[in-house]
Design a protein around this motif. Structure first.
Motif, PDB file in Angstrom:
ATOM      1  N   GLN A  66       0.850  -1.189   0.000  1.00 43.30           N
ATOM      2  CA  GLN A  66       0.000   0.000   0.000  1.00 43.30           C
ATOM      3  C   GLN A  66       0.885   1.238   0.000  1.00 43.30           C
ATOM      4  O   GLN A  66       1.644   1.471   0.935  1.00 43.30           O
ATOM      5  CB  GLN A  66      -0.918   0.028   1.226  1.00 43.30           C
ATOM      6  CG  GLN A  66      -1.873   1.215   1.253  1.00 43.30           C
ATOM      7  CD  GLN A  66      -2.926   1.123   0.157  1.00 43.30           C
ATOM      8  OE1 GLN A  66      -3.771   0.248   0.171  1.00 43.30           O
ATOM      9  NE2 GLN A  66      -2.860   2.036  -0.810  1.00 43.30           N
ATOM     10  N   PHE A  67       0.805   2.017  -1.076  1.00 45.31           N
ATOM     11  CA  PHE A  67       1.557   3.265  -1.188  1.00 45.31           C
ATOM     12  C   PHE A  67       0.603   4.438  -0.945  1.00 45.31           C
ATOM     13  O   PHE A  67      -0.545   4.426  -1.391  1.00 45.31           O
ATOM     14  CB  PHE A  67       2.166   3.422  -2.584  1.00 45.31           C
ATOM     15  CG  PHE A  67       3.182   2.371  -2.939  1.00 45.31           C
ATOM     16  CD1 PHE A  67       4.525   2.568  -2.667  1.00 45.31           C
ATOM     17  CD2 PHE A  67       2.796   1.191  -3.556  1.00 45.31           C
ATOM     18  CE1 PHE A  67       5.468   1.603  -3.003  1.00 45.31           C
ATOM     19  CE2 PHE A  67       3.727   0.222  -3.899  1.00 45.31           C
ATOM     20  CZ  PHE A  67       5.070   0.428  -3.618  1.00 45.31           C
ATOM     21  N   ILE A  68       1.100   5.453  -0.250  1.00 50.28           N
ATOM     22  CA  ILE A  68       0.327   6.678  -0.026  1.00 50.28           C
ATOM     23  C   ILE A  68       1.177   7.848  -0.510  1.00 50.28           C
ATOM     24  O   ILE A  68       2.313   8.027  -0.060  1.00 50.28           O
ATOM     25  CB  ILE A  68      -0.023   6.864   1.461  1.00 50.28           C
ATOM     26  CG1 ILE A  68      -0.722   5.619   2.008  1.00 50.28           C
ATOM     27  CG2 ILE A  68      -0.910   8.093   1.652  1.00 50.28           C
ATOM     28  CD1 ILE A  68      -0.919   5.639   3.509  1.00 50.28           C
ATOM     29  N   VAL A  69       0.631   8.628  -1.427  1.00 46.36           N
ATOM     30  CA  VAL A  69       1.347   9.786  -1.965  1.00 46.36           C
ATOM     31  C   VAL A  69       0.731  11.048  -1.370  1.00 46.36           C
ATOM     32  O   VAL A  69      -0.470  11.284  -1.497  1.00 46.36           O
ATOM     33  CB  VAL A  69       1.272   9.823  -3.502  1.00 46.36           C
ATOM     34  CG1 VAL A  69       2.073  11.009  -4.040  1.00 46.36           C
ATOM     35  CG2 VAL A  69       1.804   8.520  -4.088  1.00 46.36           C
ATOM     36  N   LYS A  70       1.578  11.837  -0.725  1.00 43.91           N
ATOM     37  CA  LYS A  70       1.099  13.038  -0.040  1.00 43.91           C
ATOM     38  C   LYS A  70       1.729  14.287  -0.643  1.00 43.91           C
ATOM     39  O   LYS A  70       2.878  14.275  -1.077  1.00 43.91           O
ATOM     40  CB  LYS A  70       1.436  12.966   1.453  1.00 43.91           C
ATOM     41  CG  LYS A  70       0.795  11.792   2.181  1.00 43.91           C
ATOM     42  CD  LYS A  70       1.166  11.778   3.651  1.00 43.91           C
ATOM     43  CE  LYS A  70       0.548  10.591   4.375  1.00 43.91           C
ATOM     44  NZ  LYS A  70       0.910  10.566   5.814  1.00 43.91           N
ATOM     45  N   LYS A  71       0.929  15.351  -0.626  1.00 41.34           N
ATOM     46  CA  LYS A  71       1.408  16.664  -1.046  1.00 41.34           C
ATOM     47  C   LYS A  71       0.681  17.709  -0.217  1.00 41.34           C
ATOM     48  O   LYS A  71      -0.544  17.633  -0.045  1.00 41.34           O
ATOM     49  CB  LYS A  71       1.152  16.889  -2.542  1.00 41.34           C
ATOM     50  CG  LYS A  71       1.643  18.246  -3.048  1.00 41.34           C
ATOM     51  CD  LYS A  71       1.348  18.416  -4.535  1.00 41.34           C
ATOM     52  CE  LYS A  71       1.771  19.799  -5.020  1.00 41.34           C
ATOM     53  NZ  LYS A  71       1.501  19.995  -6.464  1.00 41.34           N
ATOM     54  N   GLU A  72       1.410  18.653   0.312  1.00 41.31           N
ATOM     55  CA  GLU A  72       0.837  19.679   1.181  1.00 41.31           C
ATOM     56  C   GLU A  72      -0.323  20.389   0.492  1.00 41.31           C
ATOM     57  O   GLU A  72      -0.209  20.858  -0.641  1.00 41.31           O
ATOM     58  CB  GLU A  72       1.915  20.700   1.556  1.00 41.31           C
ATOM     59  CG  GLU A  72       1.458  21.757   2.551  1.00 41.31           C
ATOM     60  CD  GLU A  72       1.233  21.190   3.941  1.00 41.31           C
ATOM     61  OE1 GLU A  72       0.400  21.758   4.673  1.00 41.31           O
ATOM     62  OE2 GLU A  72       1.887  20.175   4.285  1.00 41.31           O
ATOM     63  N   TYR A  78      -3.859   7.130  -3.152  1.00 33.90           N
ATOM     64  CA  TYR A  78      -3.539   5.765  -2.749  1.00 33.90           C
ATOM     65  C   TYR A  78      -3.242   4.901  -3.977  1.00 33.90           C
ATOM     66  O   TYR A  78      -4.004   4.889  -4.946  1.00 33.90           O
ATOM     67  CB  TYR A  78      -4.697   5.163  -1.956  1.00 33.90           C
ATOM     68  CG  TYR A  78      -4.949   5.885  -0.649  1.00 33.90           C
ATOM     69  CD1 TYR A  78      -4.242   5.551   0.496  1.00 33.90           C
ATOM     70  CD2 TYR A  78      -5.878   6.924  -0.576  1.00 33.90           C
ATOM     71  CE1 TYR A  78      -4.462   6.222   1.693  1.00 33.90           C
ATOM     72  CE2 TYR A  78      -6.100   7.599   0.614  1.00 33.90           C
ATOM     73  CZ  TYR A  78      -5.387   7.248   1.739  1.00 33.90           C
ATOM     74  OH  TYR A  78      -5.601   7.918   2.914  1.00 33.90           O
ATOM     75  N   TYR A  79      -2.118   4.184  -3.892  1.00 36.42           N
ATOM     76  CA  TYR A  79      -1.712   3.261  -4.951  1.00 36.42           C
ATOM     77  C   TYR A  79      -1.332   1.930  -4.317  1.00 36.42           C
ATOM     78  O   TYR A  79      -0.925   1.872  -3.147  1.00 36.42           O
ATOM     79  CB  TYR A  79      -0.518   3.810  -5.734  1.00 36.42           C
ATOM     80  CG  TYR A  79      -0.805   5.098  -6.470  1.00 36.42           C
ATOM     81  CD1 TYR A  79      -1.309   5.080  -7.766  1.00 36.42           C
ATOM     82  CD2 TYR A  79      -0.579   6.330  -5.866  1.00 36.42           C
ATOM     83  CE1 TYR A  79      -1.578   6.259  -8.444  1.00 36.42           C
ATOM     84  CE2 TYR A  79      -0.844   7.521  -6.536  1.00 36.42           C
ATOM     85  CZ  TYR A  79      -1.348   7.477  -7.825  1.00 36.42           C
ATOM     86  OH  TYR A  79      -1.613   8.643  -8.487  1.00 36.42           O
ATOM     87  N   GLU A 280      -6.257   2.964  -5.250  1.00 36.49           N
ATOM     88  CA  GLU A 280      -5.969   1.530  -5.183  1.00 36.49           C
ATOM     89  C   GLU A 280      -5.739   1.141  -3.727  1.00 36.49           C
ATOM     90  O   GLU A 280      -4.865   1.690  -3.056  1.00 36.49           O
ATOM     91  CB  GLU A 280      -4.731   1.210  -6.022  1.00 36.49           C
ATOM     92  CG  GLU A 280      -4.916   1.562  -7.495  1.00 36.49           C
ATOM     93  CD  GLU A 280      -3.626   1.497  -8.286  1.00 36.49           C
ATOM     94  OE1 GLU A 280      -3.690   1.659  -9.521  1.00 36.49           O
ATOM     95  OE2 GLU A 280      -2.545   1.289  -7.678  1.00 36.49           O
ATOM     96  N   ILE A 281      -6.531   0.190  -3.262  1.00 39.44           N
ATOM     97  CA  ILE A 281      -6.525  -0.174  -1.846  1.00 39.44           C
ATOM     98  C   ILE A 281      -6.105  -1.633  -1.699  1.00 39.44           C
ATOM     99  O   ILE A 281      -6.730  -2.535  -2.266  1.00 39.44           O
ATOM    100  CB  ILE A 281      -7.917   0.029  -1.215  1.00 39.44           C
ATOM    101  CG1 ILE A 281      -8.450   1.441  -1.531  1.00 39.44           C
ATOM    102  CG2 ILE A 281      -7.855  -0.228   0.279  1.00 39.44           C
ATOM    103  CD1 ILE A 281      -7.620   2.574  -1.003  1.00 39.44           C
ATOM    104  N   ALA A 282      -5.052  -1.873  -0.920  1.00 42.71           N
ATOM    105  CA  ALA A 282      -4.546  -3.240  -0.749  1.00 42.71           C
ATOM    106  C   ALA A 282      -5.493  -4.091   0.089  1.00 42.71           C
ATOM    107  O   ALA A 282      -5.727  -5.261  -0.215  1.00 42.71           O
ATOM    108  CB  ALA A 282      -3.161  -3.204  -0.107  1.00 42.71           C
TER     109      ALA A 282
END
Length: 521
Positions: A66-72, A78-79, A280-282
């Motif tokens: 499970q990858f989470i991409v964050k930006k202020e 979610y990938y 995308e949710i694991a």
């Protein structure tokens, strides 16, 4: 004899375990591309990449990452990924002499597969997170429900190759399946408590500044909205590997939510129907104490859609003063309470509503009754019950939501009335009575004795008496009088909380005429 056996055993292990499973590494060098210098990529709570491009080693595992991409300033994206390609070393298994030992059939170890991230972009979300503005109302989560029926529950599957060819989106290439919820579509298998949904929405609102953390006792009653959420549609698409040994998978969710926005008196203002597609949710349905990422993502996106809607924006601004009301003229009272607490009881009434009751009191002898706005704020019929048990239909004459006061009228010539023009100011320590119907309507008006324990003013200049008299919801709108039955205020609120007892409030009577634009004639 022992050496040949050892060599034979090693050879057997080598041929039957597969070449790739023995030779390949437990880790794989992967490239993460975000196309954004400000992006940060996490696996759970661990930062693994930042900036627009990063190369690092990823430990191979059967389960999906499970990858989470964050930006202020933006919602998280979610990938997920599982090992979807064979290792290049797999081809060795097809060469002599390995194929003679059926080595390809044993290529099931995790080292014999690889992650395919070369074309996948881990871009941050394009949805700017909506935060509370200074002049916006606070939001309280009122009721959250999971109401997905069988007809509103759908399940699909889609091979990773078709998903990739579709640009990492779900499309018509997905097929119906029974592998998620079963053929019976049994929603009882979804082990998610409604409290989790409430917690998710509360956390999201708090992060955006919509939760009032100051906990002031006396607030502007019009600075808050109530929010209901009804999750009424759920579809999951399972993205699956194409090889036999693949154990990983991830999911894309489509979730329908009906939001209902209510005012501080829980009167419905508008509804907002929404359907969102998650990332995308694991793991769509986590175990206890694990983060429910599927619903985190869905509620965050849908809440943002709500906060940006025209209806919400039109109703979100804090009311800083009462709306101007038309002047109403009513007759002067002709027979008022004459320093008699028994007469004060007779001039106080019960107001029945569909969901309970409140209180009120006569301000002249022609059926005009003063009460709280929140007692009569709903679009329904109201019935007034007199001290002697007689009942009359009530008509709303004037109402002020900002100050929480209202006037209603019944077709009745009442004998006794309070005089709100010639009132007295109470002082701290004075004996007082709160008159109203705190419990059952059948019990009628009740006297609750106490003292004035304080005088308070809120941020909008509204003035209150604080009292230790026993006050309950049914007392709202009732008379707050001194020991001689002279009117001091309108019972308005009770402070409720752990370790809190005997703290009630009454609106001072002095500005009531101005609040409701009443003129006696």
């Amino acid at each position: 004899m022992k050496k040949p056996l050892i060599y034979l055993s090693l050879a057997s292990l080598f041929f039957t375990t597969s070449c790739a499973s023995i030779i390949a590494s437990k880790k794989q060098k992967v490239n993460i591309s975000t196309n954004d210098q400000e992006a940060e990529v996490y696996i759970e709570d661990s930062l693994v990449a930042s900036g627009d491009y990063k190369e690092f080693k990823l430990t191979k595992q059967y389960q999906s990452y499970q990858f989470i991409v964050k930006k202020e300033g933006y919602l998280p994206a979610y990938y997920s990924s599982f090992m979807s390609k064979r290792s290049p070393l797999y081809i060795i298994s097809w060469l002599p002499p390995f194929i003679l030992y059926f080595a390809p059939a044993f290529e099931g170890g995790r080292k014999s597969f690889r992650y395919d991230l070369s074309e996948k972009k881990f871009e941050p979300s394009t949805i700017e997170k909506t935060d509370k503005k200074e002049d916006e109302k606070y939001i309280i989560v009122n009721n959250v429900a999971f109401n997905v029926e069988k007809d509103s529950l759908e399940q699909f599957s889609m091979p990773i190759t078709k998903y990739k060819n579709a640009g990492y989106t779900i499309d018509e290439n997905r097929k119906e399946t029974t592998s998620i919820f079963g053929s019976s579509k049994n929603t009882e298998n979804i082990k998610i408590e409604n409290t989790i949904f409430s917690d998710i929405i509360n956390d999201e609102l708090k992060e955006r500044g919509y939760v009032d953390t100051l906990n002031k006792v006396l607030k502007n009653k019009t600075n808050t909205l109530y929010l209901d959420a009804d999750l009424n549609y759920l579809a999951l698409t399972k993205i699956t590997p194409i090889h036999y040994y693949g154990q990983g998978a991830f999911y894309r969710g489509e979730i329908g939510i009906k939001w209902t926005v209510k005012d501080i008196y829980k009167t419905e203002i508008f509804t907002f129907e929404d359907k969102v597609t998650t990332g995308e949710i694991a793991t769509p349905f986590p175990k206890k104490d694990e983060e429910a990422i599927l619903f985190n993502d869905a509620f965050a996106i849908s809440l943002d859609n709500l906060l940006k809607s025209e209806d919400y924006i039109a109703n979100s601004e804090v009311m800083k003063k009462a709306e101007e009301l038309d002047k109403i003229e009513i007759a002067e009272p002709t027979n008022t309470i004459d320093k008699n607490i028994g007469q004060a009881l007779a001039a106080t009434v019960t107001i029945k509503t569909d969901e309970g009751h409140g209180s009120g009191f006569f301000i002249n002898n022609e059926g005009y009754i003063l009460t709280n706005h929140h007692v009569i704020s709903r679009d329904e019929d109201y019935t007034v019950v007199l001290n002697n048990g007689e009942e009359f239909d009530a008509e709303i004459i004037q109402s002020n939501a900002f100050d929480d006061v209202a006037i209603i009228k019944i077709d009745h010539q009442n004998k006794l009335s309070y005089d709100i023009q010639n009132f007295k100011e109470g002082s701290i320590g004075d004996d007082i009575y709160a008159i109203g119907t705190p419990n059952a309507v059948e019990l009628g008006q009740t006297l609750s004795k106490g003292i004035i324990s304080g005088q308070r003013t809120n941020d909008n200049g509204q003035e209150y008496y604080q009292t230790d008299a026993s006050v309950n919801r049914g007392n709202s709108g009732g008379a707050f009088v001194n020991s001689e039955g002279e009117i001091l205020g309108i019972v308005n609120a009770k402070l409720v909380g752990i370790g809190v007892e005997g703290v009630g409030f009454a609106i001072k009577i002095g500005k009531i005429q101005e609040m409701l634009n009443i003129q006696f004639k």
